[in-house]
Enzyme design. Sequence first.
Site, PDB file in Angstrom:
ATOM      1  N   ASP A   9       0.806  -0.860  -0.270  1.00 44.45           N
ATOM      2  CA  ASP A   9      -0.086   0.204   0.046  1.00 44.45           C
ATOM      3  C   ASP A   9       0.615   1.289  -0.148  1.00 44.45           C
ATOM      4  O   ASP A   9       0.441   2.311   0.549  1.00 44.45           O
ATOM      5  CB  ASP A   9      -1.066  -0.028   1.322  1.00 44.45           C
ATOM      6  CG  ASP A   9      -2.318  -1.060   1.347  1.00 44.45           C
ATOM      7  OD1 ASP A   9      -2.346  -2.048   0.416  1.00 44.45           O
ATOM      8  OD2 ASP A   9      -2.163  -1.055   2.214  1.00 44.45           O
ATOM      9  N   LYS A  85      -5.829  -5.373  -3.152  1.00 37.64           N
ATOM     10  CA  LYS A  85      -6.913  -6.083  -1.883  1.00 37.64           C
ATOM     11  C   LYS A  85      -7.499  -5.237  -1.158  1.00 37.64           C
ATOM     12  O   LYS A  85      -7.556  -3.942  -2.019  1.00 37.64           O
ATOM     13  CB  LYS A  85      -5.544  -7.033  -0.857  1.00 37.64           C
ATOM     14  CG  LYS A  85      -5.024  -5.040   0.225  1.00 37.64           C
ATOM     15  CD  LYS A  85      -4.579  -5.451   1.279  1.00 37.64           C
ATOM     16  CE  LYS A  85      -3.135  -4.243   1.606  1.00 37.64           C
ATOM     17  NZ  LYS A  85      -4.527  -3.920   2.067  1.00 37.64           N
ATOM     18  N   CYS A 118      -2.809  -2.506   7.852  1.00 34.36           N
ATOM     19  CA  CYS A 118      -2.271  -3.204   7.096  1.00 34.36           C
ATOM     20  C   CYS A 118      -0.997  -3.714   7.187  1.00 34.36           C
ATOM     21  O   CYS A 118      -0.757  -5.349   7.013  1.00 34.36           O
ATOM     22  CB  CYS A 118      -2.412  -2.657   5.657  1.00 34.36           C
ATOM     23  SG  CYS A 118      -3.533  -1.887   4.955  1.00 34.36           S
TER      24      CYS A 118
END
Length: 180
Positions: A9, A85, A118
């Site tokens: 990310d 995701k 995350c």
Amino acid sequence: MSQALIIIDIQNDYFEGGAMPLSYPEKAAENAAKLLNHFRKSKKNIIHIQHLAAKPELGFMLEGTKGQQIHSSVKPLEGEILIIKRYPNSFAGTNLNNVLSELGVTDVVLAGMMTHMCISSTARATVEYGLNATIAHDACTTCSLSIFEQMIPAQQVHLTALAEVSNIVNLLNSDEIINR
């Protein structure tokens, strides 16, 4: 031992001008890029994880926006694995475990954003999948959080998230990972 770098990310929304800027994302991305270059030169496995908001009301990482695009500092090259995701845990609802199994990976290095969400969720899951994990703690960052009318500074959130997983993963800086 087969190793993979998993970059999670590092996307435009987390940088200045994005929908959810984090604390010093440039520094974390710079260290993640160092790891990425090392893994590329060493011809080791690299997996990029890109988050897309599960619900538009979250307000960031919205599909089709510049904010959800992977930051230029760690952009995947052709042929590198990219997994999309929608949840904090990079294994949830994705084929990440299958990809790692097919590659014969036993050890993962995690870098990315956000440490308390995350990164820590994925780190916890590595144990469930029988993997050895190292978090490149200087290649991660997060944001300040507010709870019960108290503000928790980003650095404290970052350290707390790392402390919570320190008994199940290794914590090293990017140079330590490159030089071991």
